[in-house]
Enzyme design. Structure first.
Site, mmCIF file in Angstrom:
data_model
loop_
_atom_site.group_PDB
_atom_site.id
_atom_site.type_symbol
_atom_site.label_atom_id
_atom_site.label_comp_id
_atom_site.label_asym_id
_atom_site.label_seq_id
_atom_site.Cartn_x
_atom_site.Cartn_y
_atom_site.Cartn_z
ATOM 1 N N HIS A 43 -6.803 -2.492 -17.175
ATOM 2 C CA HIS A 43 -6.219 -2.243 -15.847
ATOM 3 C C HIS A 43 -6.983 -1.094 -15.204
ATOM 4 C CE1 HIS A 43 -3.222 -5.259 -16.304
ATOM 5 N NE2 HIS A 43 -3.006 -4.828 -17.528
ATOM 6 N N ARG A 44 -7.842 -1.449 -14.263
ATOM 7 C CA ARG A 44 -8.858 -0.513 -13.774
ATOM 8 C C ARG A 44 -8.347 0.502 -12.783
ATOM 9 N NH1 ARG A 44 -12.251 -5.735 -12.499
ATOM 10 N NH2 ARG A 44 -10.090 -6.423 -12.370
ATOM 11 N N ASN A 97 -0.525 4.498 -10.336
ATOM 12 C CA ASN A 97 0.389 4.547 -9.196
ATOM 13 C C ASN A 97 1.363 3.363 -9.248
ATOM 14 O OD1 ASN A 97 -0.689 2.311 -7.673
ATOM 15 N ND2 ASN A 97 -2.368 3.639 -6.984
ATOM 16 N N ALA A 98 2.392 3.443 -8.401
ATOM 17 C CA ALA A 98 3.472 2.449 -8.480
ATOM 18 C C ALA A 98 2.981 1.034 -8.175
ATOM 19 C CB ALA A 98 4.596 2.835 -7.525
ATOM 20 N N ARG A 99 1.995 0.907 -7.294
ATOM 21 C CA ARG A 99 1.499 -0.425 -6.963
ATOM 22 C C ARG A 99 0.833 -1.074 -8.179
ATOM 23 N NH1 ARG A 99 -2.458 -2.166 -1.918
ATOM 24 N NH2 ARG A 99 -2.210 -4.397 -2.224
ATOM 25 N N LEU A 132 -4.872 -2.297 -22.550
ATOM 26 C CA LEU A 132 -4.333 -1.451 -21.480
ATOM 27 C C LEU A 132 -5.423 -0.997 -20.503
ATOM 28 C CD1 LEU A 132 -1.882 0.109 -20.340
ATOM 29 C CD2 LEU A 132 -2.492 1.987 -21.881
ATOM 30 N N SER A 144 0.798 -1.230 0.000
ATOM 31 C CA SER A 144 0.000 0.000 0.000
ATOM 32 C C SER A 144 0.839 1.293 0.000
ATOM 33 C CB SER A 144 -1.043 -0.001 1.123
ATOM 34 O OG SER A 144 -0.416 -0.086 2.370
ATOM 35 N N HIS A 167 1.813 -4.360 -10.714
ATOM 36 C CA HIS A 167 0.861 -5.426 -11.032
ATOM 37 C C HIS A 167 0.689 -5.572 -12.555
ATOM 38 C CE1 HIS A 167 -2.686 -7.961 -10.909
ATOM 39 N NE2 HIS A 167 -3.295 -7.092 -11.692
ATOM 40 N N ARG A 182 1.956 -7.849 -18.075
ATOM 41 C CA ARG A 182 2.173 -7.438 -19.470
ATOM 42 C C ARG A 182 3.603 -7.573 -19.954
ATOM 43 N NH1 ARG A 182 -2.945 -7.816 -21.351
ATOM 44 N NH2 ARG A 182 -4.386 -6.619 -20.037
HETATM 45 C C1 LIG Z 1 -1.770 -12.657 -21.310
HETATM 46 C C2 LIG Z 1 -3.134 -12.088 -21.049
HETATM 47 C C3 LIG Z 1 -4.205 -12.556 -21.744
HETATM 48 C C4 LIG Z 1 -5.504 -12.033 -21.504
HETATM 49 N N1 LIG Z 1 -6.550 -12.530 -22.215
HETATM 50 C C5 LIG Z 1 -7.801 -12.065 -21.974
HETATM 51 C C6 LIG Z 1 -8.947 -12.572 -22.675
HETATM 52 O O1 LIG Z 1 -8.827 -13.458 -23.506
HETATM 53 N N2 LIG Z 1 -10.164 -12.037 -22.408
HETATM 54 C C7 LIG Z 1 -10.342 -11.058 -21.462
HETATM 55 O O2 LIG Z 1 -11.486 -10.621 -21.235
HETATM 56 N N3 LIG Z 1 -9.297 -10.557 -20.797
HETATM 57 C C8 LIG Z 1 -8.038 -11.019 -21.014
HETATM 58 N N4 LIG Z 1 -6.976 -10.491 -20.331
HETATM 59 C C9 LIG Z 1 -7.213 -9.385 -19.401
HETATM 60 C C10 LIG Z 1 -7.257 -9.848 -17.937
HETATM 61 O O3 LIG Z 1 -8.309 -10.764 -17.735
HETATM 62 C C11 LIG Z 1 -7.439 -8.660 -16.977
HETATM 63 O O4 LIG Z 1 -8.664 -8.011 -17.242
HETATM 64 C C12 LIG Z 1 -6.335 -7.638 -17.118
HETATM 65 O O5 LIG Z 1 -5.079 -8.268 -17.134
HETATM 66 C C13 LIG Z 1 -6.439 -6.614 -15.958
HETATM 67 O O6 LIG Z 1 -5.820 -7.140 -14.814
HETATM 68 P P1 LIG Z 1 -6.557 -7.368 -13.403
HETATM 69 O O7 LIG Z 1 -7.896 -7.937 -13.606
HETATM 70 O O8 LIG Z 1 -5.608 -8.113 -12.526
HETATM 71 O O9 LIG Z 1 -6.799 -6.058 -12.731
HETATM 72 P P2 LIG Z 1 -6.538 -4.509 -12.626
HETATM 73 O O10 LIG Z 1 -7.691 -3.818 -13.179
HETATM 74 O O11 LIG Z 1 -5.172 -4.176 -13.135
HETATM 75 O O12 LIG Z 1 -6.622 -4.360 -11.059
HETATM 76 C C14 LIG Z 1 -5.556 -4.724 -10.158
HETATM 77 C C15 LIG Z 1 -6.064 -5.609 -9.068
HETATM 78 O O13 LIG Z 1 -7.049 -4.917 -8.311
HETATM 79 C C16 LIG Z 1 -8.031 -5.832 -7.861
HETATM 80 N N5 LIG Z 1 -9.326 -5.455 -8.449
HETATM 81 C C17 LIG Z 1 -9.553 -4.523 -9.413
HETATM 82 N N6 LIG Z 1 -10.862 -4.420 -9.662
HETATM 83 C C18 LIG Z 1 -11.479 -5.302 -8.851
HETATM 84 C C19 LIG Z 1 -12.836 -5.661 -8.652
HETATM 85 N N7 LIG Z 1 -13.820 -5.118 -9.333
HETATM 86 N N8 LIG Z 1 -13.104 -6.610 -7.734
HETATM 87 C C20 LIG Z 1 -12.114 -7.197 -7.027
HETATM 88 N N9 LIG Z 1 -10.814 -6.904 -7.164
HETATM 89 C C21 LIG Z 1 -10.500 -5.974 -8.067
HETATM 90 C C22 LIG Z 1 -7.594 -7.227 -8.339
HETATM 91 O O14 LIG Z 1 -6.830 -7.829 -7.326
HETATM 92 C C23 LIG Z 1 -6.726 -6.910 -9.527
HETATM 93 O O15 LIG Z 1 -5.779 -7.933 -9.822
HETATM 94 C C24 LIG Z 1 -5.695 -10.998 -20.544
HETATM 95 C C25 LIG Z 1 -4.580 -10.523 -19.849
HETATM 96 C C26 LIG Z 1 -3.320 -11.034 -20.077
HETATM 97 C C27 LIG Z 1 -2.141 -10.484 -19.311
#
Ligand SMILES: Cc1cc2nc3c(=O)[nH]c(=O)nc-3n(C[C@H](O)[C@H](O)[C@H](O)COP(=O)(O)OP(=O)(O)OC[C@H]3O[C@@H](n4cnc5c(N)ncnc54)[C@H](O)[C@@H]3O)c2cc1C
Length: 228
Positions: free
Chosen positions: A80-81, A157-159, A77, A55, A163, A168
């Site tokens: 990543h929410r 942010n850096a965190r 890109l 954190s 991730h 990626r």
């Molecule tokens: C190699 C690769 C292939 C992929 N292929 C597909 C695909 O075929 N189809 C597809 O739809 N997507 C695909 N994705 C996208 C993937 O499913 C994720 O949506 C994307 O990598 C964003 O990462 P993230 O979900 O970890 O969260 P981020 O949005 O980066 O959030 C970071 C972290 O915050 C937490 N977080 C964020 N929002 C919430 C929430 N609402 N509830 C609970 N925790 C939360 C989680 O711990 C999450 O890991 C792919 C990604 C990669 C790297």
């Protein structure tokens, strides 16, 4: 593709270290900040990352101008929410020139490369005709392919950078978003060398590969069990 770090939190690594130290010291962050050295901050950040105390890393943010990536890449890109995005609008900006990303894999097949370039040129031509005929840009853009170039500003942010880069920079990711994160890493390293260095594929933290097939950097769990 171009990635430029527009602004970041001043002295990002000191801020993170001060925030972290302030949780366990009988001193204020102001007092701590004055005494911190970059070397101490670097060691603290490495410790936070290896211990998973992430954190404090949220106190440092980085704003990038990302230019000339494909819409196919920007779509990945923005999944990543935990970041902020401002993307050039295809509703309001008229695409006057045909600007498209050509994947390097096409170089191995000159015929396919030529046909791709002809198709995107034709798509752009038709787009122009539709706009000229009064079709709103927000509708004419439906003909534009996923390779169409886009620009956006992203603040992360850096965190979240750690991730997103862990996912990626993995060679299992798609080449364009890998290149994007390599450029992001280079930009972060200029102002935050320790954080920049820590932007690595997830296997470095895991010490194994959790993908079905390893690229060779680290073995999969199956391969490790077999080797025992
Ligand atoms: C190699 C690769 C292939 C992929 N292929 C597909 C695909 O075929 N189809 C597809 O739809 N997507 C695909 N994705 C996208 C993937 O499913 C994720 O949506 C994307 O990598 C964003 O990462 P993230 O979900 O970890 O969260 P981020 O949005 O980066 O959030 C970071 C972290 O915050 C937490 N977080 C964020 N929002 C919430 C929430 N609402 N509830 C609970 N925790 C939360 C989680 O711990 C999450 O890991 C792919 C990604 C990669 C790297």
């Amino acid at each position: 593709m171009q990635v430029r770090l527009l602004r970041s939190t001043p002295e990002p690594e000191l801020i993170i270290a001060a925030a972290s130290r302030s949780t366990s010291a009988d001193a204020t962050a102001t007092e701590i900040m004055d005494k911190l050295t970059p070397d101490y901050a670097s060691r603290m950040i490495k410790h936070l990352i290896s211990a998973g105390h992430l954190s404090p890393l949220e106190h440092a943010s980085f704003t990038f101008s990302i230019e000339g990536i494909s819409r196919a890449c920007s779509h990945q890109l923005v999944r990543h929410r935990l970041a902020s995005y401002s993307q050039q609008s295809q509703r309001y900006v008229h695409l006057k020139e045909p600007k498209f990303v050509t994947p390097s894999s096409f170089s191995a097949n000159p015929e396919m490369r030529a046909r791709y370039q002809e198709m995107v040129r034709k798509a752009h031509q038709f787009y122009q005709e539709m706009v000229k005929a009064g079709i709103p840009m927000e509708d004419a853009r439906y003909i534009l392919p996923g390779g169409a170039e886009t620009n956006l500003v992203m603040t992360m942010n850096a965190r979240e950078l750690l991730h997103a880069a862990a996912l990626r920079l993995c060679p299992r990711s798609q080449w364009e978003i890998i290149e994007l994160f390599e450029r992001i890493k280079a930009e972060v390293k200029r102002v935050a060398p320790t954080i920049g260095e820590e932007l690595r594929p997830k296997c470095y933290k895991l010490t194994y590969c959790d993908e079905p097939k390893s690229c060779g950097l680290f073995p999969t769990l199956k391969e490790m069990a077999k080797a025992k």
